[in-house]
Design an enzyme around this catalytic site. Structure first.
Site, PDB file in Angstrom:
ATOM      1  N   GLU A  46      -1.628 -87.019  15.852  1.00 22.85           N
ATOM      2  CA  GLU A  46      -1.071 -85.308  16.979  1.00 22.85           C
ATOM      3  C   GLU A  46      -1.297 -84.090  16.083  1.00 22.85           C
ATOM      4  O   GLU A  46      -0.852 -83.820  15.305  1.00 22.85           O
ATOM      5  CB  GLU A  46       0.461 -85.868  17.372  1.00 22.85           C
ATOM      6  CG  GLU A  46       0.768 -84.944  17.910  1.00 22.85           C
ATOM      7  CD  GLU A  46       2.456 -85.209  18.548  1.00 22.85           C
ATOM      8  OE1 GLU A  46       2.862 -85.259  19.862  1.00 22.85           O
ATOM      9  OE2 GLU A  46       2.625 -86.094  17.477  1.00 22.85           O
ATOM     10  N   LYS A 115       0.390 -84.533  26.153  1.00 22.32           N
ATOM     11  CA  LYS A 115       1.722 -84.961  26.470  1.00 22.32           C
ATOM     12  C   LYS A 115       2.591 -85.080  27.578  1.00 22.32           C
ATOM     13  O   LYS A 115       2.614 -84.822  27.590  1.00 22.32           O
ATOM     14  CB  LYS A 115       2.441 -84.568  24.989  1.00 22.32           C
ATOM     15  CG  LYS A 115       3.219 -85.742  24.417  1.00 22.32           C
ATOM     16  CD  LYS A 115       3.282 -85.202  22.577  1.00 22.32           C
ATOM     17  CE  LYS A 115       5.018 -86.142  22.295  1.00 22.32           C
ATOM     18  NZ  LYS A 115       5.142 -85.965  20.972  1.00 22.32           N
ATOM     19  N   CYS A 170       2.478 -89.939  20.722  1.00 25.83           N
ATOM     20  CA  CYS A 170       3.777 -90.297  19.922  1.00 25.83           C
ATOM     21  C   CYS A 170       4.962 -90.513  21.305  1.00 25.83           C
ATOM     22  O   CYS A 170       4.982 -91.847  21.277  1.00 25.83           O
ATOM     23  CB  CYS A 170       4.109 -88.847  19.310  1.00 25.83           C
ATOM     24  SG  CYS A 170       4.821 -88.811  17.682  1.00 25.83           S
TER      25      CYS A 170
END
Length: 636
Positions: A46, A115, A170
């Site tokens: 990330e 995200k 994540c």
């Protein structure tokens, strides 16, 4: 990519915080290493182009422009790299900043996945700089080219139609309903996660369980690449704990604090086959998704994946012992229920001094213990005949007495000789009739003794014998309850060894160890110089090979050339490829020819993922033709 294997990689570059030039050069260096290893899917952490720990520097236009420019530079530099590459960076879209996974293929940015779940608790405060993704599908213009932007992107390989890839970032995995669930339901069977989780005590164990569990739940490959050394240590330390998992198995795991690149040969074709078999895994629903095509050259993957030579037997000692105790309990509980239901207070089985009957007697003893019945109610019958050796006879008798069961001896030589006379068979002709007359006489004896005692005949035949049809029809093939029916020969051996190691009785242990040391044989031919003359594995082939073939045919759905390929790798230095091919042909020939014996099996408990019960796992016509399988073997 032959046989469905695709090499995949997850790597952690050693970055410098906010230095996009250094970071992309380091990413490119790792891409070169991955490319040299033949990786076709490459995943990086990330925000790795800038570094995850830039904090309020993410508001600086200089950093954002540098990140975008270096992404385009990286895409150009990888024009000749044959891979699908995922890298993380911050990206401004419609005056909002997103934490994005950029997807590269042959010099182009083909997708941008933002995200969805931004942690803003404990040590995390991503919502300070970033905006959470929504369900809207957008298009971003990069270097004059329109690029899809959104959470619902599926990357589909034109050359491998059964491989589709999707991404989450994540925290997306750590929430109650991760985006990867929707991705998998839309058809993705490879999920990549670009992460930057920090390290605290014990977190690695939870992370590994989470990633591996998600791969099992979604029947997918899950690639997890996370930040490591180079990130700011102002408050946190990052470990680079990369993981590659496949349907509940960890294929590769990076050592923490090493910035290590890991590789795995993912069997994407098997993932597709597993989903096809699972009726509870729904058909792909692509509503709301955009499919983005990408290209890969079809090349043979140089396999480095290790396949266990005994797939039914755990290699780890502690796990193996736990599994053995569990299996013995499953077998015994199945028999316990059957004895209770039929009101049988006795059990009868033939005891030969061989592995299978030894295991059956051990299981029966445990079942009687569960029932609170005396073991003297178990009748173990030894039936010496033309092929019985002193060694097996002694072990059969000693084992029965040591376990406290009742021993009965019925010498069947005279009965079989009379039968030879009745059917006009020459007793000197040691053919299949000679052998099967003995096997059927033994079965008749124990069936009739069961009638005498109001008992139940316990079957001793195992899964490997059933797969090969290595049993006399209506002889040792038949019983009233087959406790070993789903135990392959390689596992039978370990179950008996486990009992020998844990029984706490040296005399019993010594008997069991001698049984283990005895060649596998039905003892139907006269011995030579007092030793067993008829060794099963000389006739049908090594059971460790047949169990390997059986597992990968039934459990994994592998085709013959794929089984042959991995068997050659697994047993290199043990068996020549010509020997493997010989017994593979024999396996397929016997497996199809002998289905009629499996179609009328007695009941017996299933203990693992592979079984051949006609009522459950293998519903196969008795007259199915093996031609196309054997044709494939002939091409090898």
């Amino acid at each position: 990519m032959k046989n469905g294997f695709v090499k995949m990689a997850a790597g952690t570059p050693k970055i410098q915080v906010a230095d996009c030039i250094h970071n992309t050069e380091e990413i490119l260096r790792l891409i070169g290493e991955m490319d040299a290893e033949g990786a076709k899917i490459m995943v990086f952490p990330e925000l790795c182009i800038t570094g995850y720990t830039c904090s309020d520097l993410f508001w600086q236009n200089v950093l954002l422009e540098s990140a975008k420019n270096r992404l385009l530079w990286l895409a150009e530099q990888t024009r000749d790299v044959d891979a699908l590459i995922f890298v993380g960076l911050p990206m401004e879209v419609e005056c909002k900043l997103y934490n994005v996974a950029a997807v590269l293929n042959h010099g182009r940015v083909i997708g941008l996945v933002p995200k969805t779940n931004l942690p803003n608790y404990a040590e995390y405060y991503e919502a300070r700089q970033f905006t959470a993704a929504d369900d809207k599908s957008r298009v971003v213009v990069l270097a004059g080219e329109e690029v899809p932007f959104g959470t619902r992107l599926l990357f589909s390989c034109l050359q491998i139609p059964w491989m589709e890839v999707a991404a989450e970032i994540c925290e997306d995995l750590w929430v109650p309903c991760p985006p990867s669930i929707s991705h998998a339901l839309a058809g993705a069977n490879v999920i990549v996660n670009l992460s930057a989780g920090d390290e605290i005590t014990g977190k690695d164990v939870y992370r590994k369980e989470l990633v591996n569990g998600q791969s099992a739940r979604l029947v997918c490959a899950y690639l997890y690449a996370t930040a490591g050394e180079g990130e700011s240590s102002t408050d946190l330390v990052f470990g680079g704990h990369n993981l590659i998992c496949e349907n509940g198995s960890v294929l590769a795991e990076a050592r923490r604090f090493r910035n290590e690149t890991i590789y795995a040969d993912v069997d994407v074709k098997r993932l597709a086959a597993e989903r096809r078999k699972m009726t509870t895994f729904p058909a792909a629903d692509r509503e709301g998704y955009r499919v983005v095509s990408f290209n890969l050259k079809v090349e043979e993957t140089h396999l480095k994946r290790v396949f266990p030579p005994k797939p039914f037997v755990p290699s780890n000692k502690a796990e193996r012992e736990k599994r053995c105790d569990e299996i013995l309990s499953i077998q015994a509980m199945g028999l316990k229920k059957r004895l209770e239901h039929t009101h049988c207070r006795s059990a009868v089985l033939g005891i030969s001094g061989g592995l299978d009957s030894t295991l059956a007697l051990l299981v029966t003893a445990r079942a009687f213990d569960y029932l609170g019945l005396g073991r003297e109610c178990i009748t173990a019958v030894t039936m010496p005949c033309f092929g019985t050796t002193d060694r097996t006879y002694r072990n059969a008798c000693d084992l029965t007495k040591k376990l406290g069961a009742t021993l009965r001896e019925v010498d069947i030589k005279e009965a079989v000789t009379i039968h030879f006379r009745d059917i006009e068979h020459d007793a000197n002709k040691h053919d299949v009739t000679y052998e099967n007359c003995q096997a059927r006489e033994r079965t008749q004896v124990i069936m009739d003794i069961a009638n005498q005692t109001g008992g139940m005949v316990i079957g001793t035949g195992d899964l490997s014998e059933l797969a090969l049809g290595w049993a006399t029809y209506n002889g040792d093939h038949m019983s009233m309850y087959g406790v070993n029916a789903s135990i392959p020969k390689t596992l039978v051996r370990h179950l008996v060894r486990y009992f020998a190691d844990t029984c706490g009785d040296k005399e019993l242990s010594d008997i069991l160890l001698d049984v283990l040391d005895t060649p596998v044989s039905p003892e139907l031919l006269p011995p030579k110089d007092g030793e067993i003359a008829q060794k099963t594995e000389d006739l049908v082939g090594p059971y460790e090979l047949h169990d390997f073939f059986l597992y990968y045919m039934l459990r994994a759905g592998y085709e013959p050339d794929k089984i042959y390929r991995i068997a050659g790798l697994t047993f290199e230095g043990v068996y020549d490829k010509e020997i493997i091919l010989k017994w593979l042909k024999n396996f397929y020939r016997r497996f199809f020819m002998q289905q009629f014996k499996r179609s009328c099996l007695p009941d017996g408990p299933k203990v693992g993922t592979v079984a051949v019960s006609p009522r459950g796992d293998l519903r196969m016509p008795s007259d199915a033709c093996a031609r196309i399988w054997l044709d494939e073997v002939e091409k090898l």
